[in-house]
Design an enzyme around this catalytic site. Structure first.
Site, PDB file in Angstrom:
ATOM      1  N   HIS D 207       1.194  -1.112   0.201  1.00  0.00           N
ATOM      2  CA  HIS D 207      -0.144  -0.408   0.030  1.00  0.00           C
ATOM      3  C   HIS D 207       1.005   1.436  -0.048  1.00  0.00           C
ATOM      4  O   HIS D 207       1.742   1.727   1.168  1.00  0.00           O
ATOM      5  CB  HIS D 207      -0.855  -0.511   0.971  1.00  0.00           C
ATOM      6  CG  HIS D 207      -1.476   1.023   1.211  1.00  0.00           C
ATOM      7  ND1 HIS D 207      -1.356   2.051   1.387  1.00  0.00           N
ATOM      8  CD2 HIS D 207      -3.369   0.798   0.617  1.00  0.00           C
ATOM      9  CE1 HIS D 207      -2.763   3.380   1.130  1.00  0.00           C
ATOM     10  NE2 HIS D 207      -3.859   2.530   0.564  1.00  0.00           N
ATOM     11  N   LEU D 242     -10.585  -4.003   1.914  1.00  0.00           N
ATOM     12  CA  LEU D 242      -9.666  -2.868   1.206  1.00  0.00           C
ATOM     13  C   LEU D 242      -8.907  -2.561   2.672  1.00  0.00           C
ATOM     14  O   LEU D 242      -8.993  -2.295   3.185  1.00  0.00           O
ATOM     15  CB  LEU D 242     -10.928  -2.260   0.395  1.00  0.00           C
ATOM     16  CG  LEU D 242      -9.528  -1.521  -0.434  1.00  0.00           C
ATOM     17  CD1 LEU D 242      -8.964  -1.864  -1.545  1.00  0.00           C
ATOM     18  CD2 LEU D 242      -9.928  -0.576  -1.395  1.00  0.00           C
ATOM     19  N   ASP D 243      -7.450  -2.941   2.080  1.00  0.00           N
ATOM     20  CA  ASP D 243      -6.510  -2.107   3.078  1.00  0.00           C
ATOM     21  C   ASP D 243      -6.406  -2.070   4.850  1.00  0.00           C
ATOM     22  O   ASP D 243      -5.872  -1.383   5.024  1.00  0.00           O
ATOM     23  CB  ASP D 243      -6.406  -0.455   3.247  1.00  0.00           C
ATOM     24  CG  ASP D 243      -6.790  -0.005   1.597  1.00  0.00           C
ATOM     25  OD1 ASP D 243      -5.679  -0.761   0.567  1.00  0.00           O
ATOM     26  OD2 ASP D 243      -6.190   1.751   0.652  1.00  0.00           O
ATOM     27  N   GLU D 244      -7.249  -3.153   4.763  1.00  0.00           N
ATOM     28  CA  GLU D 244      -7.337  -3.035   6.322  1.00  0.00           C
ATOM     29  C   GLU D 244      -7.174  -5.164   6.699  1.00  0.00           C
ATOM     30  O   GLU D 244      -6.661  -5.360   7.681  1.00  0.00           O
ATOM     31  CB  GLU D 244      -8.730  -3.513   6.915  1.00  0.00           C
ATOM     32  CG  GLU D 244      -9.093  -1.884   6.406  1.00  0.00           C
ATOM     33  CD  GLU D 244      -9.111  -1.567   8.201  1.00  0.00           C
ATOM     34  OE1 GLU D 244      -8.415  -2.030   8.902  1.00  0.00           O
ATOM     35  OE2 GLU D 244      -9.336  -0.048   7.903  1.00  0.00           O
TER      36      GLU D 244
END
Lengths: 299, 299, 299, 299
Positions: D207, D242-244
């Protein structure tokens, strides 16, 4: 950290007595079966291992282990279980209670930053040491020690006789207070080889440079003249070979051309304080082992 | 970065012709009024200053200035406006177009990491250099250079005659390609004092250690034996005094006792690559000025 | 640093009167000729510029300048020389004496680490502030303030009335002591929008997290649950939009999975202390300028 | 690193056959005696432990262990010795050969920096992976893959049908090449929940921000507007949230107000490359274990 609040919950089923928390460190020649033998002794002492680290020194052939365990048995019970293993493998073994404050003597001169950091962390519970005495070759830091209720003594060191007397006072204090660690918190005197030898392995210095960079006097001026872009600090064991003892911790911080020597000093002092406090913390938690000239740090 | 896309919008009212973007660097003895005089010349050249940094060397008494400006006049116009100031103050002055790629010669041996990093960044537009030739004392990196469409030549350096021939080839290449910077990207040969002198101030080396820490050969083994907790790399100008030239950039990374010498090498290579690329970028952007043995870096 | 000992030697020939050292900061709309005009006023005031930094905000179209100068004229003389330029360009301009301690009010709750760091640095000459009062919503830090001879007052904040009373006391203290900066040194209360507005641009908070990471309560527990590998601290201006004010300084430190939430707190406190002290130092040295929601930091 | 050259010398006396080097990872419920039982099996397999790390998850009650061992017996012999322990404790256990390259599929879009870094490290022996295929939704990186002799395939993903086809190709490639790890090396498409679920625990993303900082699109512009002083990158497991997903590695680097969004992107790319390569290395060396949403990294 030794905070028992952070210890894992009791996983020893059926055990209702209060648990004891121990640090076990072991050094011996490397050979197969050591971990199995040591952990067998822990099982026998009704212990649960909560932390374990090991290292094999490639060149020295030495084996290093540190573990934390919660046991139903007390110190004597744990030692009894370990004794046959210790003998069989010819181990140096140390068993210490988690969180026990280390009896620490601090030597200072005029600079306050390292002593201030040690005392503040000690009081706030971050540094597991107990400081029965601060010894200085100047009286400047008496008030700071007093604020933290730590006894302070100073005596000048300007002649050979005074130096001998100071070092005798150090050794007497080590004996009186059963000192386990001596910390040179910017103590600006070179110690005699005799004192270094007497305290070997239990005396730590903070060097105001990133060793083996600029040794000797006035490293910040040297750093300024060479235009370095990083300055740092090194905490190391003291040996009679000045600035060459085993390194425990190092830190650096970025600087640029606009910094004067005086500013480099100020910036470097922050690194000195935190590097020394880190080294003392690890030592007090039995995380620092020696493999010849190298340190093994079990973080 | 020299990306003109990042330049501020045109603030020169009434000027409709395309603007020129310049870097001006100035070195002279320090005295009052310099900035006023220089910026007056910029105003006269119908320029707007978009970036300005200055520094006064306390000990040397020298003054250093770097500015970026957008002007309606061209190179000749700007120089004409600056000329009286340059003469009046006895300035060394350099005027360069923002973003112009620096003609750079790269010297290599067998290790690929620094060359790979330079070429990748050059292609992706991060490194404002143009590389007409890579010279090696081994043929190993021919394929890598070829992938990036950069001419590559190698010749062995095992005898004194071969060394002389190699260095003559370097000087010839510098002349042929009008080279502005020579980069030693892990070139594992000591240069002759004559070559160092001929290229003074325009030849950069990457030293595989945190200077002035471990100098000379095999610093990673030295670092391992001392049990250091940080390893690093230093980019510096090459002088005939080995590993003692002015420092441009340094980086370190944390390591622990478990790292073998081979692993320290691998970790160190990352620091070498990024430290060298950073130093080359700053040099190419006219951000590196010399104040005796110290560098002024106008980031 | 403001230490006048670091100031360059007098380069103003023929001037025998003692020199004055000034910081001049300027903010105005960006257009050509500003630096030339300002430095012309410095020349007129018989000044020598020892430090100068500028920045053009691309999106805002605003221009920012900070310079340090030694002048033969006094404050009035320097202002008189600058006045026509200030008016002509519509500048916000501030002229301050180098090294003047900033009158600073500190607000605290129970945590001691930030206040201890500020007071220690202030006493040791690293932090150019003068602290006439520490206000707390708990009495815990009275002894610490007393050690450093700083007046301390506490009053509880548990009801809306008490909160209003506390904030009125803050505003009264600001007026009484002509306070230039309010520092929230781990003050654990949300301020009213009215107080935020009244102190806009001169109140700094330390957030115990790496913004915009974990906002709101208990960020270290959030960080632990997400298994972050870095934790940090952010010093920022306070606005009524909680934790969203312009960022002044940030630091992080590496952690691993073995750290408990309590240990993350202890590690984070070191970052909080040094991040806040750094932000206060820069503010006190007029190095922090605002470009909308962004800060310009002239280091 | 898995370099067998760094393995300690044979400490198994009397064993003359070539030694096998293994990584053993174990996850099970925490209870006393686990280390003793596992090391007993190693002794039985005539093994010497060269590295051992363990961790007890305080909240989950799970126990994690990773060890490296040199054994006289082969894979079957080691497994046979471990089998009773595995069954008795209900362990998840994995036995892998030290240094075995991990079969890795890489997904890319247009940005080259992460792929370049992975391929360069793989070739130079720093990254223990074997990459049978690179899949892109753009053809841009075909030449780079070709230079490193890695097969490359691209197909557009602009419609829902194309997205489904691309993801089917991914799953087919995973099966064909017996893929153990999928790496999103700046693959700029959101994956379907089905694909995330199918690859759970063996798909890693980089990320381009310091999570949980700026999520979603264009984090560098967000960072610029907030005036952050540090930017970074996060390597994490991909989940449908998402992104977690669990964080594997994070890095940051210092920036200042003068950086444009374009420059922040360039600076951030360096952090992305090294952060992703580090995460992949640790995964390939079986150093990454999952404790719910947290990763245990045995460095």
């Amino acid at each position: 950290m030794r905070a028992s609040a952070d210890a894992p919950p009791n996983r020893l089923e059926g055990v209702t007595s209060p648990l004891h928390h121990w640090i076990v460190t072991i050094v011996c020649d490397d050979r197969p079966g050591i971990v199995h033998a040591v952990t067998g002794a822990i099982v026998e002492a009704q212990g649960n291992i909560t932390e374990l680290q090991q290292f094999s020194g490639l060149e020295s052939g030495r084996f290093f282990l540190r573990l934390q365990t919660e046991t139903a048995t007390d110190h004597g019970g744990l030692l009894a279980a370990l004794q046959p293993v210790i003998e069989s493998y010819g181990m140096e073994c140390r068993v210490d209670r988690v969180g026990r404050p280390l009896r620490t003597l601090v030597l200072v001169s005029k600079a306050a930053h390292c002593l201030n950091d040690l005392l503040f962390r000690q009081r706030s519970g971050q540094l597991p040491v107990q400081i029965p005495l601060v010894l200085g070759n100047h009286p400047d830091l008496a008030e700071l020690a007093s604020f933290y209720d730590v006894p302070f003594e100073s005596r000048p060191v300007t002649t050979a006789e005074e130096k001998t007397a100071f070092e005798e006072r150090v050794l007497r204090a080590v004996e009186e207070h059963d000192i386990e660690l001596v910390v040179l918190a910017r103590y600006m005197q070179i110690l005699s080889p005799e004192l270094c030898a007497a305290l070997e392995g239990r005396i730590i210095n903070i060097h105001h440079s990133f060793l083996p960079g600029f040794k000797g006097a006035n490293p910040y001026r040297q750093a300024h003249q060479r235009g370095v872009k990083l300055i740092g600090a090194t905490a190391h064991f003291v040996t009679s070979d000045l600035d060459e003892g085993p390194i425990i911790e190092q830190n650096v911080v970025r600087v640029d051309h606009s910094r004067s020597p005086a500013e480099l000093v100020a910036i470097g002092q922050d690194e000195e304080s935190r590097t020394l406090s880190q080294a003392v913390t690890w030592f007090a938690e039995d995380r620092v082992l020696l493999d010849g000239q190298r340190t093994i740090i079990f973080q």
